[in-house]
Design a protein around this motif. Sequence first.
Motif: not given
Length: 765
Positions: A164-170, A205-212, A467-475
């Motif tokens: 599926d297309s990726y939408a910033s989710s986990r 480096p950066g693995a702790g952020f949703p952007s990674y 932070e967990r919600a952020g990694h799940g895609g919640s901006s």
Amino acid sequence: MKSTPAHHSFLVAALLTALATCLHAEASNRPGFDERIAEDWRRTLDEGDLQELMATYEATSALSDDEGEPIAERCREHADTLDAALITNPVGLGVWHAAYRCAEALNETGKADVRSARFAALVRHGFAARPDDNGVAPVRVLADADVWAFIQASGQELLFDHYDSYASSRHLVRVVGLWDEEEQRERVLHFDFLDSLVRLSRDQPGAGFPSYRRVLAEGLLKRFHELELGAATAGYELLLAARLPNQGERLDALERQAHEGSYVAALRLLQVCEQVPGADCGLRAVDALLPYVEIRLSDALVLLARAYLRGEIVPRDVKSAKALLDAADARLGDVGGRKKLASLSFRKADAANVWPVLSKPLKRAARGGDDVAAMLVAMNEVSTSRQGKPTARALAQLQRAAEGGLIQAQWLYGALLIDQKRLDEGHRWIERAAESDLVPAQRTLGTALMSGTDIKQDEARGLYWLERAGHGGSSEAMLAVADHYARQSGSEQSRKLEIEWVRSAHIAGDPQASLRLASVQLQRGNDKTANADAEGILRYLVGRPDLADKRVGKDARNLLASWLAHGIDTAESRKEAIALIQPLAEAGDSEFQGVLGGIHVHDSDPVVRRTGIAWLRKASDGGDMASTESLAFNTWLGRGGAPDPAAASQLWQRAVDAKYTPAYNNWAWVLCTSPDAGLRDAKRGLDLMRELQTLVQLDFGSNDTLAACHAADGNFDEASRVQQDVIAAAEAEGSEAEQLARLQARLALYQKGSIYTEVGPEPEP
């Protein structure tokens, strides 16, 4: 050598057992949940080496030919390597499937039995360990090869297979459709290895952020596409389509992809058309979807039924919709099609157009013990009731579904209990849903804990859930985490964390985050790369027609114009800035009038400056307090005319009365640093700063003003103490050397018992 019938039938039976795993129970209580395998997963994710784990897939893939059949000679030659791979990777379906096939090829019946049993146990555990979210949660795997091993071992017909297309989710979800010939059922399965890869990249480096996570997901899609792995092509093309500059181009791309055989593109085209219906959009979407309707794929049947019931992009046709839903129910079993449609239909208009077709069958299924149907019926009743007040029946249905393990029911039931002031009980249910990675529950719980709303405040726990919600895609959660770090002491580390969480929300596509990131980057002074990135972001936001009338679009236009006029500050950039602002200013928008005035008032031409003052006055008369404050400052300095401190003070007082906080600091600054002793008023300046402290927490710039006022009042010891704190805060925030030099020069004055004065521009001729 192909699988023997005995082993093949064993594996198929094991996989079907996994698919039929008992739902609506806590994961650890479900048939198939194996604590030993769970521990293997925990150890692998927490301690495993990513490179070593990926090497096990390379090693096992080399044991088969191009069609995936094991080569006995290679299996024999590399037996030790294979045994080592099973130790290194105790959870990889692809590795265990290859090992089992090798044992078959070598006629090692005992090994084949052990390895096939382990493979089947891993599959059962994978399905049992998922949170119960109505079949959406993916099965955790380590690699793409694990999914293919499952498909091969299932013995079922492959209907479709795509990312599926990726939408910033986990998750980066791989969707697999299988046809069970014996049961005459379509099975839609979801798999994910993105979350596992992020966990295994813990030291990157950066693995702790949703952007990674997003960069990794998009990179994987692109790489798999380049390697011509068929499942990735559809997802990658969806990603490219989403990046096209306008809606028409996106629709054209989806339509082309659908006609080229992309099932997921056909589904997405219909969904996009429902969001932005056009004259021919619906007909194009239905035409693209019809081939998949004709072969009875369940999602195609359900989405077309919804379109017929809504009657927005195609004529309303209840009879056809019912026929499509009957076919979807037959494909999925029971009322599977209607449950899927119900889970997609909670718009207000759906209550009248969609739910009448769903209500009776779902209520009948709920009475028969179907917790998912009961939950969906209850959710619809809550969403359509006045002020979201649940009936006793709906509350009881949600409680039953929550107790059965459905995490959406746990979240909604908990929220309703909190509304009834059953706070402890409600938060316990929400936390159970949060623990199963339901993002809205994590965001709700994290927000409550951070603020202490209806729960004991606990910022550490609140930050954890956000932070967990952020990694799940919640901006929204990402920005809340950024806000937390922005409230910290101002250290360089907290500032970096704030920026990275804002950047994550920007990459996730949140316009407000994009604006915030651009603003932060422009504050970095002479960083040319940051300035160029910020300008690009602002131009993108300004160019989006859907944001033109929204607050974020206006703020982006203002910030871009200000940067062009005052940051780049060339004749060409100022001209562009004026072109951005003037039409809106002339249309009567006081905010844009103020921005236009601010551009003109800094011009070297006195006539243009006076035009700027006129625009600022017009904006101020229209109630824009930023313009009122700017007009006051420029009136004090004499830009566009002779200095008029009395008129400036009246304007500042008006802004202060409106609690416009920048006015306090700026008025205090001129009162405490004026070179004209007759205009200096340290006591009034101190009063303004003390009042400002009751409204906001002073940053180092405001404390710089406070120190200047203490010095002007003759209290040089206090001025020196405050200024030392200012310098420390500025250093912690990474201020430029030039600014630090100015702050230190003021400190030197206070330490010598001298005040600081600031010479303004000369009056206009």
